[in-house]
Design a protein around this motif. Sequence first.
Motif, mmCIF file in Angstrom:
data_model
loop_
_atom_site.group_PDB
_atom_site.id
_atom_site.type_symbol
_atom_site.label_atom_id
_atom_site.label_comp_id
_atom_site.label_asym_id
_atom_site.label_seq_id
_atom_site.Cartn_x
_atom_site.Cartn_y
_atom_site.Cartn_z
ATOM 1 N N ARG A 418 1.058 -1.123 -0.047
ATOM 2 C CA ARG A 418 -0.058 -0.003 0.021
ATOM 3 C C ARG A 418 0.878 1.466 -0.121
ATOM 4 N N GLY A 419 0.968 2.008 -1.168
ATOM 5 C CA GLY A 419 1.809 2.981 -1.260
ATOM 6 C C GLY A 419 3.229 2.545 -1.130
ATOM 7 N N SER A 420 4.016 3.332 -0.158
ATOM 8 C CA SER A 420 5.408 2.998 -0.061
ATOM 9 C C SER A 420 5.370 1.759 0.986
ATOM 10 N N LYS A 421 4.377 1.392 1.621
ATOM 11 C CA LYS A 421 4.195 0.498 2.910
ATOM 12 C C LYS A 421 4.122 -0.771 2.299
ATOM 13 N N ALA A 422 4.139 -1.743 3.250
ATOM 14 C CA ALA A 422 3.717 -3.230 2.795
ATOM 15 C C ALA A 422 3.001 -3.747 4.135
ATOM 16 N N ILE A 423 1.882 -4.559 4.085
ATOM 17 C CA ILE A 423 1.030 -5.119 5.205
ATOM 18 C C ILE A 423 1.401 -6.580 5.031
ATOM 19 N N VAL A 424 1.885 -7.276 6.248
ATOM 20 C CA VAL A 424 2.300 -8.487 6.149
ATOM 21 C C VAL A 424 1.243 -9.085 7.014
ATOM 22 N N GLN A 425 0.618 -10.025 6.551
ATOM 23 C CA GLN A 425 -0.327 -10.758 7.337
ATOM 24 C C GLN A 425 0.260 -12.014 7.982
ATOM 25 N N THR A 426 0.160 -12.205 9.186
ATOM 26 C CA THR A 426 0.752 -13.776 9.571
ATOM 27 C C THR A 426 -0.403 -14.468 10.113
ATOM 28 N N GLU A 427 -0.413 -15.471 10.648
ATOM 29 C CA GLU A 427 -1.269 -16.272 11.154
ATOM 30 C C GLU A 427 -1.900 -15.862 12.610
ATOM 31 N N LYS A 428 -0.957 -14.821 12.794
ATOM 32 C CA LYS A 428 -1.284 -14.321 14.245
ATOM 33 C C LYS A 428 -1.746 -12.865 14.234
ATOM 34 N N GLY A 429 -1.721 -12.263 13.246
ATOM 35 C CA GLY A 429 -1.994 -10.907 13.129
ATOM 36 C C GLY A 429 -1.431 -10.228 11.853
ATOM 37 N N CYS A 430 -1.588 -8.820 11.892
ATOM 38 C CA CYS A 430 -0.904 -8.200 10.878
ATOM 39 C C CYS A 430 -0.137 -7.034 11.101
ATOM 40 N N VAL A 431 1.121 -6.821 10.554
ATOM 41 C CA VAL A 431 1.833 -5.447 10.695
ATOM 42 C C VAL A 431 2.103 -4.792 9.730
ATOM 43 N N GLU A 432 2.256 -3.364 9.576
ATOM 44 C CA GLU A 432 2.578 -2.513 8.494
ATOM 45 C C GLU A 432 3.940 -2.468 8.674
ATOM 46 N N ALA A 433 4.601 -2.706 7.500
ATOM 47 C CA ALA A 433 6.132 -2.716 7.355
ATOM 48 C C ALA A 433 6.590 -1.617 6.207
ATOM 49 N N ASP A 434 7.497 -0.785 7.010
ATOM 50 C CA ASP A 434 8.185 0.267 6.019
ATOM 51 C C ASP A 434 9.053 -0.599 4.803
ATOM 52 N N TYR A 435 9.616 -1.686 5.099
ATOM 53 C CA TYR A 435 10.471 -2.364 4.288
ATOM 54 C C TYR A 435 10.297 -3.931 4.610
ATOM 55 N N ILE A 436 10.489 -4.594 3.739
ATOM 56 C CA ILE A 436 10.589 -6.322 3.850
ATOM 57 C C ILE A 436 11.674 -6.887 3.425
ATOM 58 N N PHE A 437 12.566 -7.622 4.008
ATOM 59 C CA PHE A 437 13.430 -8.641 3.434
ATOM 60 C C PHE A 437 12.772 -10.007 3.424
ATOM 61 N N SER A 438 12.517 -10.502 2.310
ATOM 62 C CA SER A 438 12.155 -11.842 2.065
ATOM 63 C C SER A 438 13.262 -12.785 2.101
ATOM 64 N N SER A 439 13.341 -13.815 2.555
ATOM 65 C CA SER A 439 14.228 -14.814 2.884
ATOM 66 C C SER A 439 13.869 -16.397 2.360
ATOM 67 N N ILE A 440 12.661 -16.334 2.226
ATOM 68 C CA ILE A 440 12.037 -17.733 1.687
ATOM 69 C C ILE A 440 12.342 -18.007 0.329
ATOM 70 N N TYR A 441 11.923 -19.406 0.052
ATOM 71 C CA TYR A 441 11.972 -19.866 -1.207
ATOM 72 C C TYR A 441 11.045 -19.104 -2.231
ATOM 73 N N ALA A 442 11.526 -18.763 -3.278
ATOM 74 C CA ALA A 442 10.844 -17.938 -4.123
ATOM 75 C C ALA A 442 9.360 -18.160 -4.560
ATOM 76 N N LYS A 443 9.242 -19.560 -4.932
ATOM 77 C CA LYS A 443 7.867 -20.007 -5.229
ATOM 78 C C LYS A 443 7.046 -19.906 -3.645
ATOM 79 N N THR A 444 7.617 -20.034 -2.471
ATOM 80 C CA THR A 444 6.522 -20.001 -1.632
ATOM 81 C C THR A 444 6.238 -18.317 -1.495
ATOM 82 N N LEU A 445 7.093 -17.466 -1.874
ATOM 83 C CA LEU A 445 7.019 -16.084 -1.750
ATOM 84 C C LEU A 445 5.870 -15.840 -2.792
ATOM 85 N N SER A 446 5.922 -16.279 -3.783
ATOM 86 C CA SER A 446 4.965 -16.113 -4.621
ATOM 87 C C SER A 446 3.425 -16.324 -4.490
ATOM 88 N N GLN A 447 3.332 -17.325 -3.528
ATOM 89 C CA GLN A 447 1.942 -17.351 -2.740
ATOM 90 C C GLN A 447 1.458 -16.267 -1.959
#
Length: 629
Positions: A418-447
């Motif tokens: 959303r705009g310059s931010k990202a909303i990360v939803q986990t099974e426990k809740g969600c957080v508004e992130a100013d930046y994300i580093f994803s270190s998971i397998y590409a295919k998992t990230l695509s989901q």
Amino acid sequence: MTCSPVRKLHQPWRGTQRRGMKKTGAVLEVLKSCPVKYSYYRRPGQTLVAPHGIRRLYSTCRTAPCGTFKHLGKAQFCTLSGTNCCVRQPHNSAIPKDNRRFFSAAKSGKYFLNGGTSCTGRYVGYSHFSTTSGTEDRTVVIIGGGISGLTAAYYLTKVKNLPFDKIVLYESSDRLGGWINSLQLDDGTIFEQGPRTIRSPTATPAARATIELVESLGLVDDVIAVTSKEPAAKNRYIYVDGKLHALPNSLFKTLSKQSPFSKSLAHYVFKEMSIPAKSTSSDESVYDFFSRRFGAEVTNYAIGALCRGIYAADTKLLSMKACFPSLLEAENKYGSVIKGILGSLTEKTKPQNVDSAGDILGPNGESRMLQRAKNERWSVWSLQEGLSQLPVALASELKRDHRVDVQLNTCCKEVNFRGSKAIVQTEKGCVEADYIFSSIYAKTLSQLLTGVSKLNSLLHSIQAVTVAVVNLEYSDLEFKVEGFGHLVPPDQPSNVIGVIYDSCSFPDRVVGNRTVFTCMLGGTWFKEQFGDPDKVDPDYLTSLAISALQEQLGITQPPCRTYIGIQKDCIPLYRVGHTEVVHEIFQQCKEASLPLSLLGSSYKGVGVPDCIFNAKQEVIRIVKKINSN
Ligand SMILES: Cc1cc2nc3c(=O)[nH]c(=O)nc-3n(C[C@H](O)[C@H](O)[C@H](O)COP(=O)(O)OP(=O)(O)OC[C@H]3O[C@@H](n4cnc5c(N)ncnc54)[C@H](O)[C@@H]3O)c2cc1C
């Protein structure tokens, strides 16, 4: 689950204060970290009785660490009266640079400053603070607690001017380390289920970065190295036509014919130098490249086995550009791989600061371990209690930093921008992130990603292979062969990829008169040989491993302990065209200005050192980028 909406409150006193403001002789005041949205002015020397919102803000600010405002340069917290609080530059006019930078960033809305003017070296301004979800902390989220995610978190904590207040790491499983998984048995024996050795720090900048990390974590005394004199460094075998064959390990041996090769290795080397280079630098399979330059025997026995050892994959699928870029470059530049290798040896190597980390992470002294590795001529190394010591040490360092929040058993389910931010939803809740580093397998990230369909289909196209890892321990074994292990070339009628002789590399890690091996099965051949990884019987695979040791090493007695892990999609498959796909993925992120960095083995190298190096570099790049804006 939904995130709390951004609160936009009525600002009853905003206009009146603006009109009454005298823009001379004032100091810049910036209030941030407030739970509501306000504009606020004060005149120097004037004490304002702040309205309720500001009082609430004040108490929020008071509890926030000064580090929250690091991005303001030398900004400080200060209290001007019992009720007013502000973050301001130290009170002097000799800070125009920081101030100017801040001022223009602020004007662009970054720090929520709406206006102001400069006067006698100071700034007049008013603060306009904005916030979401009740907190104004700038949050960086790391998805995945493998070595890439942990390294990123660690170096973020080491950054001098970190543009984030909180570092949140989500790990879906109940442990950190990802594929790094050393099982310590009751009696102290180590079974490695994932990586077991790391290349010498002298080999590549990535390998060097890895030992520097180990050093900075205080693990120096736990490093156990295999030096070039030891059998585990000198002897590597391939299993061909029912026999083990030692690969040539000296110049002398390359001059004579060594089975299973029909000619001496020197023959192939000299021949290669006369083969014309390919006219284009386009990607091709590892198989095609080596067949073209060295012939079928070398490709099959040496390169085929090597690629099974590193990538658990078929050379006909693997990309030359992604897996052996320097050899491809050697052909392009010198017309021959061998000429390229010789050329690079004679070329003056300029000392280069590969990670340019100094200005961001502080000075990095000369690595003692690097020197030791040079002196002792290391081949590979590991850690006394297994490679898991590395993620464990990283985790305990992170624990000490109050800005870091590591959440285990927390699977990220969705990420939307959303705009310059990202909303990360986990099974426990969600957080508004100013930046994300994803270190998971590409295919998992695509989901997980939403609203970026082209990026998702590119990420989804990166496949990975499944490997069954069987650790076997034998008691009172009279095992004659000494070496690192043996690999089985793909054309041989065996369903094991290779066997590692763990107790030969690290005899201190086994107890008593025990011998430990690790047998790998599957890779790109998994489905064809064993079917669905979710349905295959692990006991069946263990029995295949035991039979392989019987057949290939002559071990007839049963093992006293075994352990099997079926590692699903554990090594990304760098298919022909992989570098173009990765380039396009990174381009997509850039064009859409996504606040997202992609780390991990899916993109630019599958080894532990690659993961560490890439994570560190990316942290440096992003921090520099954000801080320079
Ligand atoms: C059997 C085997 C042997 C190897 N041998 C060697 C070797 O000897 N030397 C070497 O250098 N390299 C070796 N490697 C490669 C190396 O181990 C890996 O490339 C490296 O560990 C990958 O680390 P990573 O952090 O990038 O990813 P991972 O280790 O995959 O970490 C990703 C983490 O993210 C978590 N996760 C996944 N999805 C989510 C989600 N949705 N939300 C939150 N968390 C999530 C996972 O649980 C995992 O912990 C080997 C790999 C394997 C599998």
